[in-house]
Enzyme design. Structure first.
Site, short mmCIF file in Angstrom:
data_model
loop_
_atom_site.label_atom_id
_atom_site.label_comp_id
_atom_site.label_asym_id
_atom_site.label_seq_id
_atom_site.Cartn_x
_atom_site.Cartn_y
_atom_site.Cartn_z
N GLU A 247 44.67 47.85 31.75
CA GLU A 247 45.30 48.05 30.80
C GLU A 247 46.63 48.42 30.38
OE1 GLU A 247 43.61 45.60 27.56
OE2 GLU A 247 42.54 44.09 29.22
N GLU A 352 36.42 39.63 35.52
CA GLU A 352 36.40 38.99 34.01
C GLU A 352 37.15 37.35 34.26
OE1 GLU A 352 38.44 41.48 31.05
OE2 GLU A 352 37.72 42.83 31.95
C1 GLA Z 1 39.51 43.02 27.57
C2 GLA Z 1 38.88 44.25 28.47
C3 GLA Z 1 37.24 43.65 27.34
C4 GLA Z 1 37.11 42.31 27.05
C5 GLA Z 1 38.46 41.29 26.92
C6 GLA Z 1 38.21 40.53 25.84
O1 GLA Z 1 40.13 41.32 29.35
O2 GLA Z 1 38.99 44.51 29.74
O3 GLA Z 1 36.85 44.70 28.06
O4 GLA Z 1 37.54 43.43 25.62
O5 GLA Z 1 39.68 41.61 27.12
O6 GLA Z 1 36.52 39.94 25.64
#
Ligand code: GLA
Length: 441
Positions: A247, A352
């Site tokens: 990020e 994710e």
């Molecule tokens: C981001 C992070 C994850 C987690 C999510 C929320 O996507 O990469 O590690 O913290 O936020 O669960």
């Protein structure tokens, strides 16, 4: 020292060919970009079951107070009300046998199936049974984040940053290893869930920030120690990918402000990959991971292309697409993005995945109709990925779901994952499994 040589020139040629063939993915992604984008929304709603405690409140506020800037127009009512998924009459022929869990089905097309893993999931065999049945890769939801592996006391004593895995971290990794699972490492360099003290003289926040060279030396030490520790503790073999940076990009492509950037400078991402390339074993692929990937495709590409050594060799191996999606998001746009990343010659993983009901501006209730739409969305998304992979247009090597039960999800108010709160498989599960009948068609 290592890693196959991938010439950037080749990647650029491939990319240009791809751009000519498809018309620029960015343009189309931008046309669908949402106002303010989910970046702001994500921070404001960052209330995961297990993450809440770990997300520092000032970061939430800072992120919410500085909304990211990619501009778009308000979605029209007609767009919002459009059907979630274009329902195709005939399923593409992948010749899958729908037997066993997600890992068994995904394994037939060479993809891994994963979940994030948290401590409390090991307390109940109902959870572990689901994990063992469905997943062959895990990502620790929190316990490998910098907040957990950087040891302040030891760092102060050593006069150098010190990495230590907590007993809980090891317990989760041991459990995964004993159960024959692989792992994605998550995460080394990130603006969030990272202790501030690592940036200060003598690791003391009263003493002022260190200079660039000191911080680069600390970063190098941190990355080197992490891979050494994986080795010493016998975990290296289970890791096949690691999020080196998470990020770092705002939605408009600028670098997100953070202490790494403030202390080292804009090239902190390059250095993180340089050190990872130097110290990680060849078997662990080095990833850049981020969200809103379908809206910032060209920014990802530009960043990836900058992560090369003096000879033009990539220091990065893969792009991690977080995949925090909504049932009204365009699957076509998502596939276009995956194709654009494949054209770079890099590997891609969905890291994710969760699909919330509705849009980020308007969450829909968990009615039968909306849950069916979600089942179909999961079906179509996974099916398109498998089909495009098979056609050689995309190269997604795995899909990790950000949890499996709605009750455990960081977005539990949006019913985004595969099992309901009673651990009953939802349409979403069957969609992800590619069981078309049970996915709600
Ligand atoms: C981001 C992070 C994850 C987690 C999510 C929320 O996507 O990469 O590690 O913290 O936020 O669960």
């Amino acid at each position: 020292m290592k890693r196959g040589y991938v010439k950037v020139t080749l990647a650029i040629v491939l990319m240009l060919m791809f751009a000519v063939m498809t018309g620029c993915a960015k343009k189309e992604a931008d046309q669908t970009a949402q106002p303010q984008t989910a970046g702001q929304e994500k921070a404001e709603n960052q209330e995961p079951v297990s993450d809440t405690a770990e997300v520092k409140p000032e970061e939430k506020t800072e992120d919410a107070a500085a909304p990211e800037t990619e501009q778009g127009s308000e979605p029209s009512a007609s767009k919002e009300d459009a059907p979630a998924v274009e329902v195709k009459e005939e399923a593409p022929t992948l010749n899958l046998t729908i037997e066993g869990g997600l890992k068994d089905v995904y394994g037939q097309v060479g993809m891994r199936a994963g979940t994030c893993l948290s401590e409390f999931m090991l307390f109940d065999s109902k959870f572990t049974d689901i994990i063992k049945e469905n997943f062959n890769t895990i990502t620790l939801e929190n316990l490998m984040k910098p907040d957990y592996i950087l040891d302040k006391e030891a760092s102060m004593a050593a006069g150098d940053i010190v990495v230590n895995f907590t007993p809980k971290t090891r317990e989760l990794l041991d459990w995964a290893k004993e159960n024959g699972m692989s792992a994605r490492g998550h995460v080394l360099v990130w603006y969030s869930q990272t202790p501030d003290w690592i940036f200060y003289k003598e690791f003391d926040k009263a003493k002022g920030l260190v200079d660039r060279d000191t911080m680069l030396a600390r970063m190098e030490s941190y990355i080197r120690q992490t891979f050494e520790l994986l080795d010493t503790l016998g975990y290296t073999e289970m890791f096949y990918a690691y999020d080196i940076v998470n990020e770092a990009l705002n939605d408009n492509g600028t670098l997100r402000d953070c202490l790494w950037k403030q202390v080292i400078g804009d090239d902190y991402i390059w250095y993180a990959f340089k050190y990872a390339d130097q110290y990680a074993p060849e078997t662990i692929k080095l990833y850049y991971n981020d969200y809103n990937e379908q809206f910032k495709t060209q920014h990802f590409i530009k960043l990836a292309q900058s992560l090369v050594d003096e000879s033009g060799r990539y220091l990065i191996d893969g792009i991690g697409c977080q995949g925090h999606l909504y049932t009204k998001d365009s699957i076509d746009d998502y596939i276009k993005m995956l194709k654009a990343f494949a054209a770079l010659g890099l590997e891609v993983q969905i890291t994710e995945l969760d699909v919330s009901l509705g849009t980020w501006q308007k969450i829909l209730p968990a009615t039968e109709e909306n849950l069916i739409a979600q089942g179909q969305y999961y079906y179509e998304l996974v099916n398109r990925i498998m089909t495009e992979n098979a056609a050689g247009n995309t190269n997604v090597s795995g899909i990790t779901f950000w949890g499996f039960s709605d009750v455990l999800s960081w977005r539990r108010d949006r019913s985004p994952v595969l099992y309901d709160k009673d651990l009953k498989p939802k349409y979403a599960y069957y969609g992800a499994l590619q069981d078309r009948e049970k996915a709600g068609y």
